[in-house]
Design an enzyme around this catalytic site. Structure first.
Site, PDB file in Angstrom:
ATOM      1  N   ASP A 165      -4.720 -19.061 -14.749  1.00  0.00           N
ATOM      2  CA  ASP A 165      -5.824 -18.241 -15.260  1.00  0.00           C
ATOM      3  C   ASP A 165      -6.990 -19.089 -15.767  1.00  0.00           C
ATOM      4  O   ASP A 165      -6.864 -19.785 -16.780  1.00  0.00           O
ATOM      5  CB  ASP A 165      -5.340 -17.395 -16.458  1.00  0.00           C
ATOM      6  CG  ASP A 165      -4.860 -16.021 -16.039  1.00  0.00           C
ATOM      7  OD1 ASP A 165      -5.167 -15.596 -14.907  1.00  0.00           O
ATOM      8  OD2 ASP A 165      -4.180 -15.379 -16.848  1.00  0.00           O
ATOM      9  N   GLY A 214       0.831  -1.214   0.000  1.00  0.00           N
ATOM     10  CA  GLY A 214       0.000   0.000   0.000  1.00  0.00           C
ATOM     11  C   GLY A 214       0.857   1.251   0.000  1.00  0.00           C
ATOM     12  O   GLY A 214       2.090   1.184  -0.025  1.00  0.00           O
ATOM     13  N   TYR A 221      -3.275 -18.357  -4.765  1.00  0.00           N
ATOM     14  CA  TYR A 221      -3.969 -17.172  -4.247  1.00  0.00           C
ATOM     15  C   TYR A 221      -5.408 -17.535  -3.854  1.00  0.00           C
ATOM     16  O   TYR A 221      -5.854 -17.278  -2.727  1.00  0.00           O
ATOM     17  CB  TYR A 221      -3.949 -16.063  -5.304  1.00  0.00           C
ATOM     18  CG  TYR A 221      -4.943 -14.973  -5.054  1.00  0.00           C
ATOM     19  CD1 TYR A 221      -4.857 -14.188  -3.911  1.00  0.00           C
ATOM     20  CD2 TYR A 221      -5.979 -14.720  -5.965  1.00  0.00           C
ATOM     21  CE1 TYR A 221      -5.790 -13.177  -3.675  1.00  0.00           C
ATOM     22  CE2 TYR A 221      -6.899 -13.710  -5.736  1.00  0.00           C
ATOM     23  CZ  TYR A 221      -6.809 -12.951  -4.590  1.00  0.00           C
ATOM     24  OH  TYR A 221      -7.726 -11.965  -4.351  1.00  0.00           O
ATOM     25  N   ARG A 267      -0.888 -17.301 -18.946  1.00  0.00           N
ATOM     26  CA  ARG A 267      -0.324 -17.110 -17.611  1.00  0.00           C
ATOM     27  C   ARG A 267      -0.831 -18.263 -16.734  1.00  0.00           C
ATOM     28  O   ARG A 267      -2.046 -18.490 -16.673  1.00  0.00           O
ATOM     29  CB  ARG A 267      -0.818 -15.763 -17.063  1.00  0.00           C
ATOM     30  CG  ARG A 267      -0.240 -15.357 -15.745  1.00  0.00           C
ATOM     31  CD  ARG A 267      -0.706 -13.966 -15.337  1.00  0.00           C
ATOM     32  NE  ARG A 267      -2.124 -13.925 -14.990  1.00  0.00           N
ATOM     33  CZ  ARG A 267      -2.743 -12.864 -14.492  1.00  0.00           C
ATOM     34  NH1 ARG A 267      -2.085 -11.730 -14.326  1.00  0.00           N
ATOM     35  NH2 ARG A 267      -4.024 -12.891 -14.188  1.00  0.00           N
ATOM     36  N   ASP A 302       2.159  -4.513  10.914  1.00  0.00           N
ATOM     37  CA  ASP A 302       2.067  -5.705  10.075  1.00  0.00           C
ATOM     38  C   ASP A 302       1.236  -6.759  10.814  1.00  0.00           C
ATOM     39  O   ASP A 302       1.552  -7.094  11.968  1.00  0.00           O
ATOM     40  CB  ASP A 302       3.486  -6.228   9.804  1.00  0.00           C
ATOM     41  CG  ASP A 302       3.514  -7.259   8.700  1.00  0.00           C
ATOM     42  OD1 ASP A 302       2.476  -7.949   8.491  1.00  0.00           O
ATOM     43  OD2 ASP A 302       4.551  -7.381   8.044  1.00  0.00           O
TER      44      ASP A 302
HETATM   45  N1  UDP Z   1      -3.998 -10.036 -18.530  1.00  0.00           N
HETATM   46  C1  UDP Z   1      -3.326  -9.910 -19.726  1.00  0.00           C
HETATM   47  N2  UDP Z   1      -2.240  -9.098 -19.775  1.00  0.00           N
HETATM   48  C2  UDP Z   1      -1.786  -8.414 -18.678  1.00  0.00           C
HETATM   49  C3  UDP Z   1      -2.481  -8.545 -17.466  1.00  0.00           C
HETATM   50  C4  UDP Z   1      -3.596  -9.373 -17.432  1.00  0.00           C
HETATM   51  O1  UDP Z   1      -3.685 -10.508 -20.730  1.00  0.00           O
HETATM   52  O2  UDP Z   1      -0.766  -7.710 -18.784  1.00  0.00           O
HETATM   53  C5  UDP Z   1      -5.192 -10.895 -18.481  1.00  0.00           C
HETATM   54  C6  UDP Z   1      -5.081 -12.011 -17.443  1.00  0.00           C
HETATM   55  O3  UDP Z   1      -4.468 -13.148 -18.004  1.00  0.00           O
HETATM   56  C7  UDP Z   1      -6.555 -12.226 -17.066  1.00  0.00           C
HETATM   57  C8  UDP Z   1      -7.175 -10.838 -17.225  1.00  0.00           C
HETATM   58  O4  UDP Z   1      -6.266 -10.095 -18.051  1.00  0.00           O
HETATM   59  O5  UDP Z   1      -7.160 -13.085 -17.997  1.00  0.00           O
HETATM   60  C9  UDP Z   1      -7.331 -10.120 -15.909  1.00  0.00           C
HETATM   61  O6  UDP Z   1      -6.103 -10.209 -15.227  1.00  0.00           O
HETATM   62  P1  UDP Z   1      -5.781  -9.380 -13.925  1.00  0.00           P
HETATM   63  O7  UDP Z   1      -4.356  -9.696 -13.549  1.00  0.00           O
HETATM   64  O8  UDP Z   1      -6.125  -7.946 -14.142  1.00  0.00           O
HETATM   65  O9  UDP Z   1      -6.801  -9.923 -12.830  1.00  0.00           O
HETATM   66  P2  UDP Z   1      -7.087 -11.433 -12.310  1.00  0.00           P
HETATM   67  O10 UDP Z   1      -8.211 -11.948 -13.158  1.00  0.00           O
HETATM   68  O11 UDP Z   1      -5.840 -12.217 -12.408  1.00  0.00           O
HETATM   69  O12 UDP Z   1      -7.496 -11.215 -10.888  1.00  0.00           O
END
Ligand code: UDP
Length: 327
Positions: A283, A40, A145, A280, A55
């Site tokens: 996802d 933050g 996560y 990634r 913390d």
């Molecule tokens: N994403 C992407 N490029 C980026 C960041 C995110 O293609 O640089 C995609 C990611 O794979 C997911 C979506 O955008 O499908 C949302 O990702 P973000 O990290 O914003 O949120 P999350 O869904 O992981 O909480």
């Protein structure tokens, strides 16, 4: 506002916590922000709030602070929230999101605080069988996560049974947008909306799209984006809920990564270069939520139903605070 007056916002220097603290203060609550400033920003703490720099991992400090403050309610935003990072360093997520969170719960018990609102996530569902996702969907996270948040939800259940804490676990879909004063500034930034806007502003040459071979209409992942002010509204309503329960908070609309980029092009009028790269890890292809339960039980009325308005609020903040928070 009934008896609920003094609220502790753990993680109130973060993206969603800062907007929520601002919202609560606007409604007349006495807000204390507790934040380690690990992710933050000091400038994201509303100036009207009391600030405790601490913390949650420091158990003695946390419990002593809670006993002294004796808040009527606690909102817990203080967690790590990056899917990608959690798949590289799961221990960081389990230690902080569960271990440190338990210290906060024990502090609540010690302080006699009976209301707890927890930032949970749609990542607890993993790859759902049905879209839109309802709260009774099986929770089978596919990233560390989501698992850490699910484990904390389970802990809440037992604290509710054993210690009588009334809780709401709010399973957010993709938080986005900004208020006039508070917006998204993660370092490094990994979220889609702020990165796309950074690209529009010339801060990065292109936006990397993580995979265009998903089983979706354009091959890119679909998410449900929800404005942080709508999340704030739900948190305040949840403080007063007599039932311990979990609620989805989403808009019910799904947008693909490419659609978000296109929306940002329209909102900003700028060029946004795209580079498609590999997927990634962690996802799910599609996460879209039904928030019927939150609307019915909490009386939640989200105001931002239009993705362009959400992106526009973030764009305004980006322009007002170029480079993000100073401190
Ligand atoms: N994403 C992407 N490029 C980026 C960041 C995110 O293609 O640089 C995609 C990611 O794979 C997911 C979506 O955008 O499908 C949302 O990702 P973000 O990290 O914003 O949120 P999350 O869904 O992981 O909480």
């Amino acid at each position: 506002m009934s008896k609920m007056k003094k609220i502790l916002v753990a993680g109130g220097a973060g993206y969603i916590g800062s907007a929520c603290a601002e919202y609560l203060i606007g409604l007349g609550y006495e807000v204390t922000v507790f934040d380690s400033l690990a992710t933050g920003h000091r400038d994201a703490v509303d100036k009207r709030a009391q600030f405790i720099h601490g913390d949650l991992a420091d158990r003695d400090f946390t419990i002593a602070a809670l006993k002294k403050l004796k808040p009527d309610g606690i909102m817990h935003f203080a967690a790590f929230s990056l899917v990608g990072e959690s798949m590289k360093d799961p221990g960081k997520y389990f230690r902080n999101n569960i271990g440190a969170g338990i210290n906060l719960l024990d502090g609540a018990v010690a302080a006699g605080t009976s209301r707890f609102v927890f930032s949970s996530t749609c990542a607890t569902y993993g790859e759902p069988d049905k879209i839109p996702i309802v709260e009774t969907e099986k929770q089978r996270p596919i990233n560390a996560y989501g698992e850490s948040k699910l484990m904390f939800e389970k802990a809440l259940h037992w604290y509710s049974l054993i210690h009588g804490i009334k809780y709401s676990a709010l399973r957010y879909f993709n938080a986005a947008g900004a208020t006039e004063n508070f917006g998204e500034d993660h370092r490094p930034e990994t979220h889609l909306v702020p990165l796309v806007l950074k690209c529009a502003g010339g801060g990065i040459p292109s936006i990397k799209v993580f995979g265009d071979d998903y089983p979706t209409k354009d091959g890119t992942c679909i998410r449900d984006y929800i404005h942080i002010l709508d999340l704030a509204q739900a948190h305040e309503l949840a403080l007063h809920s007599e039932e311990s329960s979990a609620y989805n908070l989403g808009s019910g609309n799904g947008y693909s990564v490419m659609e978000i980029i296109e929306t940002a092009r329209k909102v900003t009028g700028r060029k946004i270069n795209v580079e498609v790269v590999g997927r990634r890890p962690g996802d799910p292809p599609m996460l879209v939520g039904s928030s019927a339960l939150a609307k019915k039980k909490l009386g939640w009325k989200p105001r931002f139903e239009n993705i362009a308005a959400i992106v526009e609020s973030a764009w305004k903040w980006t322009q007002k605070f170029p480079g993000g928070y100073k401190d």
